[in-house]
Design a protein around this motif. Sequence first.
Motif, PDB file in Angstrom:
ATOM      1  N   ASP A 146       0.735  -1.142   0.037  1.00 43.46           N
ATOM      2  CA  ASP A 146       0.101  -0.474   0.051  1.00 43.46           C
ATOM      3  C   ASP A 146       0.830   1.507  -0.217  1.00 43.46           C
ATOM      4  OD1 ASP A 146      -3.073  -0.986   0.206  1.00 43.46           O
ATOM      5  OD2 ASP A 146      -1.707  -1.847   2.063  1.00 43.46           O
ATOM      6  N   LEU A 147       1.922   1.626   0.841  1.00 46.97           N
ATOM      7  CA  LEU A 147       2.996   2.096   0.620  1.00 46.97           C
ATOM      8  C   LEU A 147       4.499   1.365   0.158  1.00 46.97           C
ATOM      9  CD1 LEU A 147       3.273   5.640   1.185  1.00 46.97           C
ATOM     10  CD2 LEU A 147       3.374   4.482   3.583  1.00 46.97           C
ATOM     11  N   ILE A 148       5.130   2.653  -0.309  1.00 43.36           N
ATOM     12  CA  ILE A 148       6.521   2.340  -0.595  1.00 43.36           C
ATOM     13  C   ILE A 148       7.163   3.648   0.102  1.00 43.36           C
ATOM     14  CG2 ILE A 148       8.127   2.252  -2.502  1.00 43.36           C
ATOM     15  CD1 ILE A 148       6.477   1.166  -4.369  1.00 43.36           C
TER      16      ILE A 148
ATOM     17  N   THR B 222      -0.292   2.045  -5.444  1.00 40.78           N
ATOM     18  CA  THR B 222       0.787   2.409  -4.155  1.00 40.78           C
ATOM     19  C   THR B 222       1.589   3.569  -4.294  1.00 40.78           C
ATOM     20  OG1 THR B 222       1.144  -0.395  -4.795  1.00 40.78           O
ATOM     21  CG2 THR B 222       2.678   0.722  -3.531  1.00 40.78           C
ATOM     22  N   GLY B 223       1.315   4.103  -3.049  1.00 35.14           N
ATOM     23  CA  GLY B 223       1.707   5.460  -2.732  1.00 35.14           C
ATOM     24  C   GLY B 223       2.964   5.316  -2.296  1.00 35.14           C
TER      25      GLY B 223
ATOM     26  N   THR C  91       3.481  17.068  -4.540  1.00 35.24           N
ATOM     27  CA  THR C  91       2.436  15.462  -4.134  1.00 35.24           C
ATOM     28  C   THR C  91       2.286  15.990  -5.615  1.00 35.24           C
ATOM     29  OG1 THR C  91       0.588  16.656  -4.526  1.00 35.24           O
ATOM     30  CG2 THR C  91       1.471  16.105  -2.126  1.00 35.24           C
ATOM     31  N   ARG C  92       2.247  14.169  -6.145  1.00 33.15           N
ATOM     32  CA  ARG C  92       1.893  13.824  -7.689  1.00 33.15           C
ATOM     33  C   ARG C  92       1.413  12.947  -7.693  1.00 33.15           C
ATOM     34  NH1 ARG C  92       5.322  15.038 -12.032  1.00 33.15           N
ATOM     35  NH2 ARG C  92       5.761  13.469 -13.373  1.00 33.15           N
ATOM     36  N   GLN C  93       0.110  12.787  -8.536  1.00 33.48           N
ATOM     37  CA  GLN C  93      -0.370  12.117  -8.951  1.00 33.48           C
ATOM     38  C   GLN C  93      -0.415  10.574 -10.242  1.00 33.48           C
ATOM     39  OE1 GLN C  93      -3.620  12.100  -7.008  1.00 33.48           O
ATOM     40  NE2 GLN C  93      -4.720   9.218  -8.253  1.00 33.48           N
ATOM     41  N   TRP C  94      -0.334  10.128 -10.143  1.00 36.10           N
ATOM     42  CA  TRP C  94      -0.064   9.003 -11.023  1.00 36.10           C
ATOM     43  C   TRP C  94      -0.586   7.678 -11.244  1.00 36.10           C
ATOM     44  CZ3 TRP C  94       3.543  10.397 -14.836  1.00 36.10           C
ATOM     45  CH2 TRP C  94       4.019   9.322 -15.579  1.00 36.10           C
ATOM     46  N   GLY C  95      -1.543   7.375 -11.898  1.00 34.15           N
ATOM     47  CA  GLY C  95      -2.597   6.261 -12.150  1.00 34.15           C
ATOM     48  C   GLY C  95      -3.586   7.136 -11.237  1.00 34.15           C
ATOM     49  N   ALA C  96      -3.531   5.823 -10.197  1.00 34.87           N
ATOM     50  CA  ALA C  96      -3.922   5.421  -9.380  1.00 34.87           C
ATOM     51  C   ALA C  96      -3.333   5.771  -8.030  1.00 34.87           C
ATOM     52  CB  ALA C  96      -4.865   4.584  -8.686  1.00 34.87           C
ATOM     53  N   GLY C  97      -2.029   6.507  -7.811  1.00 37.03           N
ATOM     54  CA  GLY C  97      -1.655   6.358  -6.324  1.00 37.03           C
ATOM     55  C   GLY C  97      -0.814   7.660  -6.511  1.00 37.03           C
ATOM     56  N   ARG C  98      -0.460   8.030  -5.072  1.00 37.08           N
ATOM     57  CA  ARG C  98       0.075   9.233  -5.110  1.00 37.08           C
ATOM     58  C   ARG C  98       1.291   8.763  -4.253  1.00 37.08           C
ATOM     59  NH1 ARG C  98      -4.704  10.873  -0.493  1.00 37.08           N
ATOM     60  NH2 ARG C  98      -6.277  10.893  -2.358  1.00 37.08           N
ATOM     61  N   ILE C  99       1.804   9.743  -5.296  1.00 35.85           N
ATOM     62  CA  ILE C  99       2.984  10.935  -4.450  1.00 35.85           C
ATOM     63  C   ILE C  99       3.300  12.132  -4.106  1.00 35.85           C
ATOM     64  CG2 ILE C  99       5.590  10.608  -5.490  1.00 35.85           C
ATOM     65  CD1 ILE C  99       4.575   9.549  -8.084  1.00 35.85           C
ATOM     66  N   VAL C 100       4.542  11.540  -2.915  1.00 32.49           N
ATOM     67  CA  VAL C 100       5.063  12.810  -2.295  1.00 32.49           C
ATOM     68  C   VAL C 100       6.520  12.820  -1.489  1.00 32.49           C
ATOM     69  CG1 VAL C 100       4.576  13.607   0.004  1.00 32.49           C
ATOM     70  CG2 VAL C 100       2.782  12.793  -0.746  1.00 32.49           C
ATOM     71  N   VAL C 101       6.597  14.184  -2.198  1.00 31.59           N
ATOM     72  CA  VAL C 101       8.286  14.162  -1.772  1.00 31.59           C
ATOM     73  C   VAL C 101       8.462  15.271  -1.201  1.00 31.59           C
ATOM     74  CG1 VAL C 101      10.187  14.892  -3.979  1.00 31.59           C
ATOM     75  CG2 VAL C 101       8.151  13.214  -4.338  1.00 31.59           C
ATOM     76  N   THR C 102       9.261  15.323   0.120  1.00 27.37           N
ATOM     77  CA  THR C 102      10.505  16.625   0.774  1.00 27.37           C
ATOM     78  C   THR C 102      11.831  16.589   0.587  1.00 27.37           C
ATOM     79  OG1 THR C 102       8.233  15.650   2.271  1.00 27.37           O
ATOM     80  CG2 THR C 102      10.099  16.778   2.981  1.00 27.37           C
ATOM     81  N   THR C 103      11.466  17.877  -0.171  1.00 23.52           N
ATOM     82  CA  THR C 103      13.529  18.008  -0.667  1.00 23.52           C
ATOM     83  C   THR C 103      14.422  18.210   1.700  1.00 23.52           C
ATOM     84  OG1 THR C 103      12.904  19.874  -0.429  1.00 23.52           O
ATOM     85  CG2 THR C 103      12.902  18.378  -2.196  1.00 23.52           C
ATOM     86  N   PRO C 104      13.828  18.569   1.669  1.00 23.44           N
ATOM     87  CA  PRO C 104      14.617  18.993   3.178  1.00 23.44           C
ATOM     88  C   PRO C 104      14.744  17.104   4.025  1.00 23.44           C
ATOM     89  CG  PRO C 104      13.174  20.406   3.425  1.00 23.44           C
ATOM     90  CD  PRO C 104      12.049  18.960   2.610  1.00 23.44           C
ATOM     91  N   GLY C 105      15.638  16.764   4.438  1.00 32.67           N
ATOM     92  CA  GLY C 105      16.318  15.309   5.194  1.00 32.67           C
ATOM     93  C   GLY C 105      17.716  15.116   4.951  1.00 32.67           C
ATOM     94  N   HIS C 106      18.354  15.938   5.370  1.00 35.06           N
ATOM     95  CA  HIS C 106      19.826  15.225   4.572  1.00 35.06           C
ATOM     96  C   HIS C 106      20.843  14.697   5.983  1.00 35.06           C
ATOM     97  CE1 HIS C 106      24.186  15.754   3.151  1.00 35.06           C
ATOM     98  NE2 HIS C 106      24.812  16.250   4.531  1.00 35.06           N
ATOM     99  N   SER C 107      20.420  15.373   6.689  1.00 39.54           N
ATOM    100  CA  SER C 107      20.643  14.666   7.848  1.00 39.54           C
ATOM    101  C   SER C 107      20.126  14.088   9.256  1.00 39.54           C
ATOM    102  CB  SER C 107      21.795  15.251   8.735  1.00 39.54           C
ATOM    103  OG  SER C 107      21.210  16.601   8.637  1.00 39.54           O
TER     104      SER C 107
ATOM    105  N   LEU D  35       1.200   8.732   5.486  1.00 39.58           N
ATOM    106  CA  LEU D  35      -0.147   8.719   5.207  1.00 39.58           C
ATOM    107  C   LEU D  35      -1.552   9.214   4.444  1.00 39.58           C
ATOM    108  CD1 LEU D  35      -0.962   9.111   9.781  1.00 39.58           C
ATOM    109  CD2 LEU D  35      -0.338   7.454   8.298  1.00 39.58           C
ATOM    110  N   TRP D  36      -1.260   9.962   3.296  1.00 40.82           N
ATOM    111  CA  TRP D  36      -2.148  10.411   2.661  1.00 40.82           C
ATOM    112  C   TRP D  36      -1.311  10.032   1.442  1.00 40.82           C
ATOM    113  CZ3 TRP D  36      -0.741  12.889  -2.080  1.00 40.82           C
ATOM    114  CH2 TRP D  36      -1.459  13.181  -2.437  1.00 40.82           C
ATOM    115  N   ALA D  37       0.240   9.275   1.557  1.00 41.17           N
ATOM    116  CA  ALA D  37       0.192   9.231  -0.002  1.00 41.17           C
ATOM    117  C   ALA D  37      -0.565   7.476  -0.399  1.00 41.17           C
ATOM    118  CB  ALA D  37       1.535   8.461  -0.150  1.00 41.17           C
ATOM    119  N   SER D  38      -0.283   6.586   0.913  1.00 43.25           N
ATOM    120  CA  SER D  38      -0.953   5.172   1.872  1.00 43.25           C
ATOM    121  C   SER D  38      -2.218   4.339   0.440  1.00 43.25           C
ATOM    122  CB  SER D  38      -1.222   5.152   2.581  1.00 43.25           C
ATOM    123  OG  SER D  38      -1.835   3.457   3.106  1.00 43.25           O
TER     124      SER D  38
END
Length: 234
Positions: free
Chosen positions: A53-55, A80-81, A191-207, A225-228
């Motif tokens: 359900d979620l990657i 699949t999210g 966020t991005r809708q791809w077919g039936a799936g949801r994508i969420v990208v957060t660019t901060p997170g280096h460390s 939770l939202w992408a799932s």
Amino acid sequence: MPNALVVRGGWEGHRPVEATDLFLPFLAGHGFDVRISESTTVYGDARLMAGIDLIVQCVTMSEIEREALDGLRAAVAAGTGFTGWHGGIADSFRASSDYLQLVGGQFATHPGKEPGARCGDETDNFLPHTVDLTPLGREHPVTAGLEDFELTTEQYWVLHDDLIDVLATTTHPVQPWHPWRRPITSPAIWTRQWGAGRIVVTTPGHSLDVLGHPSVRTVIERGMLWASRTASAS
């Protein structure tokens, strides 16, 4: 019970094991049965992927085999999210154009400090900057209720397309030691809708400390939770 797949690896500088471990209790606490893979070959297992359900991906740079990439794209298109942060999703598989199309934005660089202030380590690229919520971001379930926030870390310059829904941006200023001559605004959360799936990208997170920032962590956890598939089907 929803099923989550955590895929981690690639460049060790982003500490993929420790970074993803931060979020395992959150996933378990929200009822996910979590499977962890240290290789993207798992994406090529169509039978397994059909039940995911979620990657959550944290694989910086690296390479991906055609079968695995096709499996990832098919899984997301089927519902699949797909989510992640920083280089683990926005700087993965640079040589794979079909992956870039799936995600919709790609790390290009992170501008550095004034040359005379650099000391030769990763902090040369740690700049104070603001993550600014967009009007959509102030209403979207992933970011609603948050305020603009300040970080001192890598500030991603992102190349992107118009299919993404931008929840927050960050602006790279003009500096005398840089070749650009007007401020550049990059998506910082989308966020991005791809077919039936949801994508969420957060660019901060280096460390790990950035991942522990209250706003960054909130966005990543809400994004899971939202992408799932279980959320998108409701």
